[in-house]
Design a protein around this motif. Structure first.
Motif, mmCIF file in Angstrom:
data_model
loop_
_atom_site.group_PDB
_atom_site.id
_atom_site.type_symbol
_atom_site.label_atom_id
_atom_site.label_comp_id
_atom_site.label_asym_id
_atom_site.label_seq_id
_atom_site.Cartn_x
_atom_site.Cartn_y
_atom_site.Cartn_z
ATOM 1 N N GLY A 1 0.815 -1.200 0.000
ATOM 2 C CA GLY A 1 0.000 0.000 0.000
ATOM 3 C C GLY A 1 0.850 1.251 0.000
ATOM 4 N N ALA A 2 0.246 2.362 -0.401
ATOM 5 C CA ALA A 2 0.982 3.617 -0.448
ATOM 6 C C ALA A 2 1.431 4.063 0.938
ATOM 7 C CB ALA A 2 0.103 4.694 -1.088
ATOM 8 N N ASP A 3 0.775 3.546 1.976
ATOM 9 C CA ASP A 3 1.118 3.923 3.343
ATOM 10 C C ASP A 3 2.277 3.101 3.910
ATOM 11 O OD1 ASP A 3 -0.491 1.652 3.233
ATOM 12 O OD2 ASP A 3 -1.185 1.929 5.300
ATOM 13 N N VAL A 4 2.780 2.137 3.160
ATOM 14 C CA VAL A 4 3.870 1.282 3.632
ATOM 15 C C VAL A 4 5.188 1.747 3.022
ATOM 16 C CG1 VAL A 4 4.785 -1.065 3.737
ATOM 17 C CG2 VAL A 4 2.304 -0.669 3.849
ATOM 18 N N ASP A 5 6.108 2.143 3.869
ATOM 19 C CA ASP A 5 7.421 2.632 3.419
ATOM 20 C C ASP A 5 8.422 1.478 3.439
ATOM 21 O OD1 ASP A 5 9.705 3.974 2.768
ATOM 22 O OD2 ASP A 5 9.821 5.151 4.634
ATOM 23 N N ILE A 6 8.639 0.873 2.295
ATOM 24 C CA ILE A 6 9.552 -0.276 2.249
ATOM 25 C C ILE A 6 11.013 0.148 2.296
ATOM 26 C CG2 ILE A 6 7.853 -1.615 0.961
ATOM 27 C CD1 ILE A 6 9.680 -1.290 -1.512
ATOM 28 N N THR A 7 11.275 1.469 2.233
ATOM 29 C CA THR A 7 12.657 1.954 2.336
ATOM 30 C C THR A 7 13.050 2.265 3.776
ATOM 31 O OG1 THR A 7 12.061 4.281 2.008
ATOM 32 C CG2 THR A 7 12.449 2.951 0.029
ATOM 33 N N ALA A 8 12.102 2.169 4.702
ATOM 34 C CA ALA A 8 12.408 2.445 6.109
ATOM 35 C C ALA A 8 13.425 1.448 6.652
ATOM 36 C CB ALA A 8 11.129 2.387 6.940
ATOM 37 N N ASP A 9 14.267 1.916 7.552
ATOM 38 C CA ASP A 9 15.302 1.051 8.123
ATOM 39 C C ASP A 9 14.721 -0.134 8.873
ATOM 40 O OD1 ASP A 9 17.275 2.655 7.096
ATOM 41 O OD2 ASP A 9 17.556 3.802 8.959
ATOM 42 N N ASP A 10 13.530 0.032 9.431
ATOM 43 C CA ASP A 10 12.949 -1.055 10.229
ATOM 44 C C ASP A 10 11.809 -1.778 9.495
ATOM 45 O OD1 ASP A 10 11.142 1.007 10.393
ATOM 46 O OD2 ASP A 10 11.083 1.087 12.589
ATOM 47 N N PHE A 11 11.820 -1.702 8.156
ATOM 48 C CA PHE A 11 10.947 -2.555 7.341
ATOM 49 C C PHE A 11 11.788 -3.689 6.781
ATOM 50 C CE2 PHE A 11 9.452 -4.086 3.283
ATOM 51 C CZ PHE A 11 8.111 -4.338 3.514
ATOM 52 N N ALA A 12 11.231 -4.884 6.767
ATOM 53 C CA ALA A 12 11.962 -6.032 6.223
ATOM 54 C C ALA A 12 10.981 -7.027 5.623
ATOM 55 C CB ALA A 12 12.802 -6.709 7.309
ATOM 56 N N SER A 13 11.456 -7.745 4.624
ATOM 57 C CA SER A 13 10.661 -8.817 4.029
ATOM 58 C C SER A 13 11.594 -9.958 3.659
ATOM 59 C CB SER A 13 9.904 -8.329 2.790
ATOM 60 O OG SER A 13 10.806 -8.078 1.715
ATOM 61 N N GLY A 14 11.021 -11.132 3.528
ATOM 62 C CA GLY A 14 11.838 -12.273 3.145
ATOM 63 C C GLY A 14 11.012 -13.516 2.879
ATOM 64 N N PRO A 15 11.554 -14.461 2.122
ATOM 65 C CA PRO A 15 10.854 -15.707 1.828
ATOM 66 C C PRO A 15 11.177 -16.777 2.858
ATOM 67 C CG PRO A 15 12.859 -15.614 0.554
ATOM 68 C CD PRO A 15 12.837 -14.367 1.397
ATOM 69 N N TYR A 16 10.412 -17.850 2.829
ATOM 70 C CA TYR A 16 10.714 -19.020 3.642
ATOM 71 C C TYR A 16 10.131 -20.251 2.968
ATOM 72 C CZ TYR A 16 5.904 -18.390 5.446
ATOM 73 O OH TYR A 16 4.539 -18.242 5.560
ATOM 74 N N LEU A 17 10.547 -21.419 3.418
ATOM 75 C CA LEU A 17 9.990 -22.681 2.959
ATOM 76 C C LEU A 17 9.287 -23.352 4.122
ATOM 77 C CD1 LEU A 17 12.938 -24.179 0.842
ATOM 78 C CD2 LEU A 17 11.008 -22.794 0.047
ATOM 79 N N TYR A 18 8.212 -24.070 3.832
ATOM 80 C CA TYR A 18 7.536 -24.806 4.903
ATOM 81 C C TYR A 18 7.128 -26.183 4.408
ATOM 82 C CZ TYR A 18 3.140 -23.227 2.672
ATOM 83 O OH TYR A 18 2.112 -22.966 1.792
ATOM 84 N N LYS A 19 7.187 -27.137 5.329
ATOM 85 C CA LYS A 19 6.819 -28.528 5.061
ATOM 86 C C LYS A 19 5.437 -28.787 5.634
ATOM 87 C CE LYS A 19 7.908 -32.905 3.968
ATOM 88 N NZ LYS A 19 8.239 -33.354 2.591
ATOM 89 N N GLY A 20 4.562 -29.389 4.834
ATOM 90 C CA GLY A 20 3.208 -29.648 5.305
ATOM 91 C C GLY A 20 2.267 -28.535 4.914
ATOM 92 N N SER A 21 1.233 -28.331 5.718
ATOM 93 C CA SER A 21 0.226 -27.321 5.387
ATOM 94 C C SER A 21 0.652 -25.945 5.876
ATOM 95 C CB SER A 21 -1.112 -27.691 6.028
ATOM 96 O OG SER A 21 -1.051 -27.551 7.435
ATOM 97 N N PHE A 22 0.112 -24.915 5.227
ATOM 98 C CA PHE A 22 0.407 -23.539 5.619
ATOM 99 C C PHE A 22 -0.093 -23.243 7.023
ATOM 100 C CE2 PHE A 22 -0.726 -18.842 4.971
ATOM 101 C CZ PHE A 22 0.560 -18.421 5.282
ATOM 102 N N ALA A 23 -1.259 -23.775 7.360
ATOM 103 C CA ALA A 23 -1.841 -23.526 8.674
ATOM 104 C C ALA A 23 -1.142 -24.286 9.781
ATOM 105 C CB ALA A 23 -3.324 -23.888 8.661
#
Length: 314
Positions: A104-126
């Motif tokens: 969203g426009a309200d989310v600053d992805i350049t902020a020092d304390d914003f982070a994102s990343g992928p992961y892998l999981y075995k089994g169901s998402f829930a």
């Protein structure tokens, strides 16, 4: 100590724990901070919601003890270029991942304390039975005001207990993002409700497979034409439970031959490994050339070819 999550049900809520980063892997403060911050936020979000699904579109409103749903979604997740992820008994494996992040426009992805990343999981998402994360957050480049192209790595440490043998095979990929908004997760005054968090799963991932090894030895060398050649070998694969290599039993393996100065192998016969992974068969000596064993692999174990063993036929 396991890097990945262990999962347990507590009072109907999904609780993710054991996200501590071993000291040997947390040499960089940024890596240690990202992993520990993400773990704390993830645990609070999942424990409160009782599900791994935590996005702006699926969570109507946050509770008093959980982060608010961050307006971030993931797409175009590509893990290891679609190739199987082959993991040995002990060595660290770094898995490249690319993904698109829409916010969203309200989310600053350049902020020092914003982070994102992928992961892998075995089994169901829930209710995953195991999860694998990266040591560092992804790096993103904006392609528009609300879209970014990102890349990251997922780090697998089999020697630290990240995997057990039952984990070999099919996995799925997910993505998560958080915005601390000035909050310090290590502070006693940390307010989780002021932190934004998004979690999304169901993306395709290649299989996580056990590294295999294959040997061959053809004797005698040299040998007279028409005499018998005995070809022995052994098929082993990574044992993640014990961090060593053990024999892979009752598997079909091809004995192949390549004439001297030729470029391709042809299959002579197919035999099966014994209970300890051993191979043994005989053939008649005809011309100079190389013998090798070839294993096609399985959904849980990587394919492998032994190096050719040359036999001089007199």
């Amino acid at each position: 100590m396991r890097i990945s999550a262990t999962v347990a049900a507590l009072s109907g809520a999904l609780v993710l724990s054991a996200f501590a980063v071993p000291a040997a892997q947390a040499a960089g403060s940024d890596a240690g901070s990202y992993r520990s911050d993400a773990a704390k936020i993830r645990e609070a979000a999942h424990a409160a919601s009782g599900t791994s699904a935590y996005t702006a579109s699926t969570v109507a409103s946050p509770a008093a003890d959980e982060p608010y749903p961050l307006n971030v979604t993931f797409s175009n997740v590509k893990v290891h270029s679609g190739k199987p992820i082959v993991v040995g008994a002990a060595a660290h494996v770094s898995v490249p991942v690319t993904y698109t992040l829409t916010h969203g426009a309200d989310v600053d992805i350049t902020a020092d304390d914003f982070a994102s990343g992928p992961y892998l999981y075995k089994g169901s998402f829930a209710n995953p039975s195991n999860m694998l994360f990266g040591q560092d957050a992804g790096t993103c480049t904006a392609t528009s005001a609300t879209v970014a192209s990102c890349k990251a790595t997922i780090d697998i440490y089999p020697a630290e207990g990240d995997l057990t043998n039952t984990d070999a095979g099919a996995w799925k990929a997910g993505g998560e993002a958080f915005a601390l908004n000035g909050q310090d997760p290590t502070s006693s005054s940390f307010d989780i409700t002021k932190v934004g968090f998004a979690d999304q799963g169901g993306f395709a991932s290649p299989n996580v497979t056990r590294l295999s090894k294959l040997t061959v030895n053809a004797t005698p060398e040299p040998v007279k034409k028409g005499k018998t050649i005995t070809v022995v070998g052994k098929l082993t694969r990574a044992n993640w439970d014990a961090n060593n290599y053990t024999g892979y039993s009752t598997q079909p393996v091809k004995l192949q031959f390549r004439k001297k100065n030729a470029t391709t192998y042809t299959t002579v016969k197919t035999i099966k490994t014994t209970t300890n992974g051993s191979l043994k068969t005989t053939v008649k000596a005809t011309v100079d050339g190389y013998f090798r064993y070839s294993f096609a692999g399985t959904p849980t174990t990587a394919p492998v070819n032994a190096a050719g063993d040359y036999v001089d036929v007199k």
